[in-house]
Design a protein around this motif. Sequence first.
Motif, PDB file in Angstrom:
ATOM      1  N   TYR A   1       0.799  -0.199   2.426  1.00  0.00           N
ATOM      2  CA  TYR A   1       1.401   0.016   1.095  1.00  0.00           C
ATOM      3  C   TYR A   1       1.823  -1.346   0.595  1.00  0.00           C
ATOM      4  O   TYR A   1       3.002  -1.608   0.418  1.00  0.00           O
ATOM      5  N   MET A   2       0.866  -2.229   0.377  1.00  0.00           N
ATOM      6  CA  MET A   2       1.224  -3.656   0.286  1.00  0.00           C
ATOM      7  C   MET A   2       1.932  -4.052  -1.003  1.00  0.00           C
ATOM      8  O   MET A   2       2.542  -5.123  -1.041  1.00  0.00           O
ATOM      9  N   GLY A   3       1.831  -3.241  -2.083  1.00  0.00           N
ATOM     10  CA  GLY A   3       2.457  -3.644  -3.340  1.00  0.00           C
ATOM     11  C   GLY A   3       2.024  -5.053  -3.707  1.00  0.00           C
ATOM     12  O   GLY A   3       0.838  -5.392  -3.643  1.00  0.00           O
ATOM     13  N   SER A   4       2.998  -5.900  -4.032  1.00  0.00           N
ATOM     14  CA  SER A   4       2.634  -7.253  -4.468  1.00  0.00           C
ATOM     15  C   SER A   4       2.472  -8.203  -3.287  1.00  0.00           C
ATOM     16  O   SER A   4       2.339  -9.410  -3.477  1.00  0.00           O
TER      17      SER A   4
ATOM     18  N   GLY B   1      -4.260  -5.740   3.897  1.00  0.00           N
ATOM     19  CA  GLY B   1      -3.386  -4.935   3.040  1.00  0.00           C
ATOM     20  C   GLY B   1      -4.200  -4.029   2.148  1.00  0.00           C
ATOM     21  O   GLY B   1      -5.320  -4.373   1.754  1.00  0.00           O
ATOM     22  N   GLN B   2      -3.642  -2.864   1.850  1.00  0.00           N
ATOM     23  CA  GLN B   2      -4.286  -2.010   0.844  1.00  0.00           C
ATOM     24  C   GLN B   2      -3.224  -1.289   0.017  1.00  0.00           C
ATOM     25  O   GLN B   2      -2.069  -1.142   0.439  1.00  0.00           O
ATOM     26  N   ASP B   3      -3.631  -0.886  -1.170  1.00  0.00           N
ATOM     27  CA  ASP B   3      -2.717  -0.186  -2.078  1.00  0.00           C
ATOM     28  C   ASP B   3      -3.571   0.629  -3.035  1.00  0.00           C
ATOM     29  O   ASP B   3      -4.723   0.293  -3.315  1.00  0.00           O
ATOM     30  N   ILE B   4      -2.988   1.694  -3.549  1.00  0.00           N
ATOM     31  CA  ILE B   4      -3.721   2.573  -4.464  1.00  0.00           C
ATOM     32  C   ILE B   4      -3.678   2.052  -5.902  1.00  0.00           C
ATOM     33  O   ILE B   4      -4.459   2.474  -6.742  1.00  0.00           O
TER      34      ILE B   4
ATOM     35  N   THR C   1      -7.380  -9.939   4.238  1.00  0.00           N
ATOM     36  CA  THR C   1      -8.344  -8.991   3.674  1.00  0.00           C
ATOM     37  C   THR C   1      -7.532  -8.023   2.826  1.00  0.00           C
ATOM     38  O   THR C   1      -6.622  -7.362   3.340  1.00  0.00           O
ATOM     39  N   ILE C   2      -7.855  -7.974   1.563  1.00  0.00           N
ATOM     40  CA  ILE C   2      -7.075  -7.142   0.632  1.00  0.00           C
ATOM     41  C   ILE C   2      -8.025  -6.162  -0.022  1.00  0.00           C
ATOM     42  O   ILE C   2      -9.059  -6.559  -0.575  1.00  0.00           O
ATOM     43  N   LYS C   3      -7.676  -4.875   0.030  1.00  0.00           N
ATOM     44  CA  LYS C   3      -8.591  -3.881  -0.544  1.00  0.00           C
ATOM     45  C   LYS C   3      -7.835  -2.829  -1.343  1.00  0.00           C
ATOM     46  O   LYS C   3      -6.668  -2.545  -1.054  1.00  0.00           O
ATOM     47  N   TRP C   4      -8.543  -2.226  -2.287  1.00  0.00           N
ATOM     48  CA  TRP C   4      -8.021  -1.018  -2.899  1.00  0.00           C
ATOM     49  C   TRP C   4      -8.166   0.090  -1.851  1.00  0.00           C
ATOM     50  O   TRP C   4      -9.188   0.157  -1.151  1.00  0.00           O
ATOM     51  N   GLY C   5      -7.190   0.958  -1.698  1.00  0.00           N
ATOM     52  CA  GLY C   5      -7.356   2.063  -0.765  1.00  0.00           C
ATOM     53  C   GLY C   5      -6.256   3.099  -0.912  1.00  0.00           C
ATOM     54  O   GLY C   5      -5.110   2.770  -1.229  1.00  0.00           O
ATOM     55  N   ASN C   6      -6.640   4.357  -0.700  1.00  0.00           N
ATOM     56  CA  ASN C   6      -5.660   5.439  -0.686  1.00  0.00           C
ATOM     57  C   ASN C   6      -5.302   5.705   0.785  1.00  0.00           C
ATOM     58  O   ASN C   6      -6.090   6.284   1.525  1.00  0.00           O
TER      59      ASN C   6
END
Length: 434
Positions: free
Chosen positions: A70-73, A89-92, A238-243
Amino acid sequence: MGSKMEINHLHNKLETIKMEGILDGENADRKENLHRLFMYPAMMVPATQSAIIEAFSHELPNSILAIDPYMGSGTALLSCMEFGFDVYGQDINPFAVLLSQAKTTNYDIAQLNDSFEKVKQHIENDKSTNIEVSFNTIDKWFTKDAQIAFSRIRRAIMDEPNGNIRKFLWVLMSEAIRTGSNDRTSTFKLHQRDPEELERRHVDNIKNFLEYVQQGVSDFKYFQDKIHEKNCRYGNATIKWGNTQKGIDSEQKFGLLVSSPPYGDNHTTVTYGQTSYLPLQWIDPKDIDCPYDYLKTTQEIDRQSLGGSINRKALSGQRNRLIEKSKSFEDFYFSIPEEDRERYNKTISFIADFDESLDSITSVMDKDAFFIWTIGNRTVGGREIPNARILIDLMQYRGFELFFSADRQISNKTQPKKNNFSKTMDKEDILIFH
Ligand SMILES: C[S@@+](CC[C@H](N)C(=O)[O-])C[C@H]1O[C@@H](n2cnc3c(N)ncnc32)[C@H](O)[C@@H]1O
C-alpha cells in the motif's frame, strides 16, 4: 538473521528507540526523503520509519527485499532505500504509482537541471492560450489563467523526451495544481473555495511550478548525498500499479514488509482518489500506468480501493469469517445493538477486503519475514473500530506473532484539518510481527 540472540538484540534496540521518543517523529523535516515533492494524504513520517528501518538494517542482510503493498507516495519505500534495501511497491491509485516511480528513481542531477532550464525556456517562449485538456468541471476547478498556465506547463513537459524525467516534472506540476486550483487544500475531498476568496485570490502557477521543480532537484540531491555518506548502495525499486486485494504482481519473495494500510474505506476516511483527480486530468495518460478508467468519475479510484464497494450478498459470509478469525472483531461486532448494525456494513466490507489482501501479502513473504505495520483506529457512529487489535488477530491467525508494539501521536502526519476521521484519531500503532 534468526538466532534468538540476534532477535533479542533487535527487540532491545527497538525498545530503546521507543523510550527515547524517536517514534513520535516530532522533529520531522519535510525535506527528508523527498517527502515534500507532493503532499499525498496520510503520508507516513520519514523520521519514524527510518528510525525503525535503521534498527533492522543492522540485523538483516541488505540482500533482503522490502515490500510496501500500500505504498501511497512511497515514504516507507524511501526509508528502506535509505538503508540500501531493494524495494517493491504497489498501489491501486495510479497517481500514487506515478509519485513512487518518480521518488524511487536514481536521477542524474545534472540531467534534471538541464531539463529544468529547457522547461523554463519552453514556458517563457510559449505565448499560446490554447487549453490542452477538457473535462466537464474544468471551469469550476481552474480559473482561465490557471488553465492557460497549466497548458503551457503541460506542453513543456510533453516536450521532454526522457520518460523518467517527465514523471518527475508531472509530480511537481501536480503540487502546483494542488496549491493553485480552486480546490481547498484543507480537506482531501474536492471542495471549491468560497467565491469571495476566489475573487481575491491570485496565484502565479508558473512561478510556483518552477520553484517546486528547483526545490525537487535539490531534495533529490540531498537524498542521494545522504545515501552516499552512509556508504549505502542505492537500492533498486520496482513500482507497479496493483490491487493488493487481488494479488501481488511479483515472482519474488520478501523478507521485510513496511506499510501503512488504509484505516477504513476511502470515502469515509481519506479520499486518496479524489485528491488525485485534478492532477490526473492534466497528466499525459501515456505516462500513467493503470488498467481501469481512473477518470470515469471523481469517485472511481476510491471505489476501486479496499472497502470501496459493498457486496450485499457476500456480507454475512464476510462477517462470519471475520468472527472466526478475530476475537476483537467478534467483541466489537456484538457490542453494537442489533438495530445499529446495518450502519457498520461498510466497515465489515472494508475489513473483509483487508483480510483478503493479507492472503495475497503473506503468500509472497519469506517464512521468517518481519512485518512493520503502522495502523490507527477510527470511529464510526461514535464507536471505535479496533483496527490495531483486529490486525493482531488476523496476523496471528496466519501464524505470525506480535514481536514489538509502540504507539505514536500523529500530529506530524499529513491529515486534513477537517474530517470526522482525523478528529477522532490522535494516535496510531506501530505493530511489528515475525
Ligand atoms: C495510508 S496510505 C499508504 C501510505 C504509504 N504506505 C506511505 O509510505 O506513505 C494507503 C494507500 O493504500 C492504497 N490502497 C487502497 N486500497 C488498495 C488496494 N486494494 N490495493 C492497493 N492499494 C490500495 C491507497 O491508494 C493509499 O495510497
